[in-house]
Design an enzyme around this catalytic site. Sequence first.
Site, PDB file in Angstrom:
ATOM      1  N   LYS A   9      38.718  52.251  45.958  1.00 49.25           N
ATOM      2  CA  LYS A   9      38.679  51.694  47.316  1.00 49.25           C
ATOM      3  C   LYS A   9      39.633  50.513  47.463  1.00 49.25           C
ATOM      4  O   LYS A   9      40.288  50.360  48.489  1.00 49.25           O
ATOM      5  CB  LYS A   9      37.252  51.261  47.650  1.00 49.25           C
ATOM      6  N   GLN A  10      39.677  49.663  46.457  1.00 57.54           N
ATOM      7  CA  GLN A  10      40.529  48.476  46.525  1.00 57.54           C
ATOM      8  C   GLN A  10      40.892  48.028  45.117  1.00 57.54           C
ATOM      9  O   GLN A  10      40.344  48.526  44.139  1.00 57.54           O
ATOM     10  CB  GLN A  10      39.820  47.338  47.238  1.00 57.54           C
ATOM     11  N   GLU A  34      34.192  49.470  45.201  1.00 55.84           N
ATOM     12  CA  GLU A  34      32.841  49.885  45.563  1.00 55.84           C
ATOM     13  C   GLU A  34      32.686  51.408  45.615  1.00 55.84           C
ATOM     14  O   GLU A  34      31.616  51.903  45.955  1.00 55.84           O
ATOM     15  CB  GLU A  34      32.443  49.254  46.891  1.00 55.84           C
ATOM     16  N   TRP A  94      32.597  36.968  49.162  1.00 54.71           N
ATOM     17  CA  TRP A  94      33.538  36.388  48.201  1.00 54.71           C
ATOM     18  C   TRP A  94      34.969  36.403  48.726  1.00 54.71           C
ATOM     19  O   TRP A  94      35.861  35.802  48.133  1.00 54.71           O
ATOM     20  CB  TRP A  94      33.459  37.129  46.856  1.00 54.71           C
ATOM     21  N   ASP A  95      35.156  37.069  49.852  1.00 50.68           N
ATOM     22  CA  ASP A  95      36.477  37.117  50.477  1.00 50.68           C
ATOM     23  C   ASP A  95      37.047  35.714  50.693  1.00 50.68           C
ATOM     24  O   ASP A  95      38.256  35.486  50.559  1.00 50.68           O
ATOM     25  CB  ASP A  95      36.405  37.800  51.843  1.00 50.68           C
TER      26      ASP A  95
END
Length: 762
Positions: free
Chosen positions: A598-599, A486, A355-356
């Site tokens: 994580k993000q 994640e 999906w990046d």
Amino acid sequence: MKNYIIHDPWHIIENQFRAEHNEFSESIFSIGNGRMGQRGNFEESFSGKTMQGSYLAGVYYPDKTRVGWWKNGYPEYFAKVLNAVQWIGLDIRIDGMLLDLAQCEISGFERRLDMKAGVLYRTFIAEMPTGAVVEVTAKRMYHLFQSDTASLQYTLRVLNSDAEVSIRSYLNGDVVNRDSNYDERFWVPIAEDIQDDLVLVTETKKTQFRVETHLRNVFYVRGTVQASGTKSKEQCYVSEELRAHLNVGESIRLEKYVAIVSSLHHPLDKLTEVAQSSLAQIASKSYTELVQLQTDAWARIWEESDIQIEGDIAAQQAIRFNIFQLNQTYTGEDARLNIGPKGFTGEKYGGVTYWDTEAYCLPFYLATQAPRVARNLLLYRYQHLEKAIENAGKLGFDKGAALYPMVTINGEECHNEWEITFEEIHRNGAIAYAIYNYIRYTDDTAYLATHGLEVLIGISRFWAQRVNWSEQKQQYVMLGVTGPNEYENNVNNNWYTNKIAVWCLRYTLDAITQQQAQQEDCLYALLSRLALKTEECAKWQHIIDNMYLPEDSDRGVFLQQDGFLDKELIPVVELPAEVRPLNQHWSWDRILRSCYIKQADVLQGLYFFEHEFDEDTIRRNYDFYEPLTVHESSLSPCVHAIIAAKLGKEDKAYEFYLRTARLDLDDYNNDTEDGLHITSMAGTWLAIVEGFAGMRVRDGKLHFQTFIPKNWQSYAFHVQYRGTKLYIKVSQDDFEIKNLSDTEISIIFNEEQLLIEPEWKS
């Protein structure tokens, strides 16, 4: 972190041989041209730490899944772009001894990537164990002007004694992938030929991609062209060797010209003809001419996509490195190709699409390339719609519900980690958002009627089946998901996932209404074919009106998911440095139970849907979540930079920009040796253009809200918008805007409406 890449505005320079970090450097010095590419491997033999990597876009193998416990719904394979024919290889012997930098004393070593010209250079002086000393200069290119070809020039000079020198130039098709699940070789030999040029034909198992490689060697001794060397062949290997006696100070030079063509792009019966023609075209030119053609091709790209920074060489080098890698990974020529998270720089993630692309890469190509390039990224997903419906069907969804894969090459899900394959379903939202983003940016509303709406309906049908009604909450909920973060799996009601599901449903209904006004006949035909009834749309509206979105009213923040506040909320700054990155030091169990992110997760949603929230809401959520974020995903710092810039946190915006920009050059997360983080590189561009320059599209008009880091004198960039090309330069006390097109454009710049005439300057 590593910090030995020399700061330079147009070059990536390593000025010392560091055998222990060679795989890191191989990633950094990767080159490509959108059709194919390669890690920065040495041409000559090397027995030290190395990962040989040469890749062809779209040529893949379905490597059989290897898991300890099979679950229903698991994909049977993980698709991998393959390590392909090794064409750069040279066996060089000095007085019978193999030249191997791992066995020599090395001095004067330099690797240099000229980003302005797209040429990789390397020089070194090697003292052999015998005492012989040689000097080598090498150049290598993957031609941007003719993308099925590449070339290299390799010059060796003896320095301290006469020597017998032999150079064997070869094509080797007996290559392996380090990440092969069962140590399998993925290629089978088809043919070898040495009559004229060296020719090697190989084919992938199962997928049967045929690849034909033609190589022409031109040898020079003491500056004079030599006759052909001695040619030989064996299975999956062809070579040509030249021997020469060199006196002190004399040199031998080899120029290798290669054409690599595949059945992905050409009919089988045309491969030889195409390869011969392509090889003849480049071999007819001098190497100086080829370098000039390469420089000219890159000049055209830099004219559109360069960002100039004055006053900060580290920042300047970093943004150019990111832009360079993006442009040599994807050129938009073929809608069957997409962008792998590692591009042509390594095997991790298999070279497949995540999906990046939609979330991070699309805006870069929208603003810096012709509209067809971004459109091809969308067409890639449209062409895979039937596969997305099949993917959803494998998980129990029906009636045309579409779940796009988390990981794919051909549209079929091929990722086998359950928390991603089954749960990270927010990727569907990113694909819908890309359609919205493309149309609002280009005003190509026709795409909605011909392609986009059908995709949106499939995605909306998935969301409508994925939620369920909670009697306890009297709202719709979404259970058992993994959000962008994640470091938390199998959670209930991830705010970002619930939010983007609601947005998708609303956007699809709005798109249907729009098409009723503009393309009623086409819409009726589409809705009839898809059997979309009024009752189904009413159900979507009910979900929109009644979706549960977790929130903490006391703090005034959206909760990442149910139960997030049950965690022990310890800021990242209190973590000992020696346990970072967490994924390399902590158990997965400990990570999942921690509060560490994580993000960007909630903040990812605030970035996408910024226009729905006031600044105070964005600030409260940023101030709550950023201190808990470890940024161990390459996709994280750029989003934080953009939001920090909006909130006036200029120091944090610069800090996050530098982190995302130099993520690979300085190896922030100690993982660059696996390959570069190509898709996050688009986020670096976003950090400047959407962060520092504050570019947004609102109501069909470009808006800018700018600031400039304190240590910069200026920054400048180009953007294309609906047929208009703008040059924007922001200085400490001034700005400059040029309209490089033929028509005027009205923009909002720092809250002032400006009419920009062609070649207008403030």
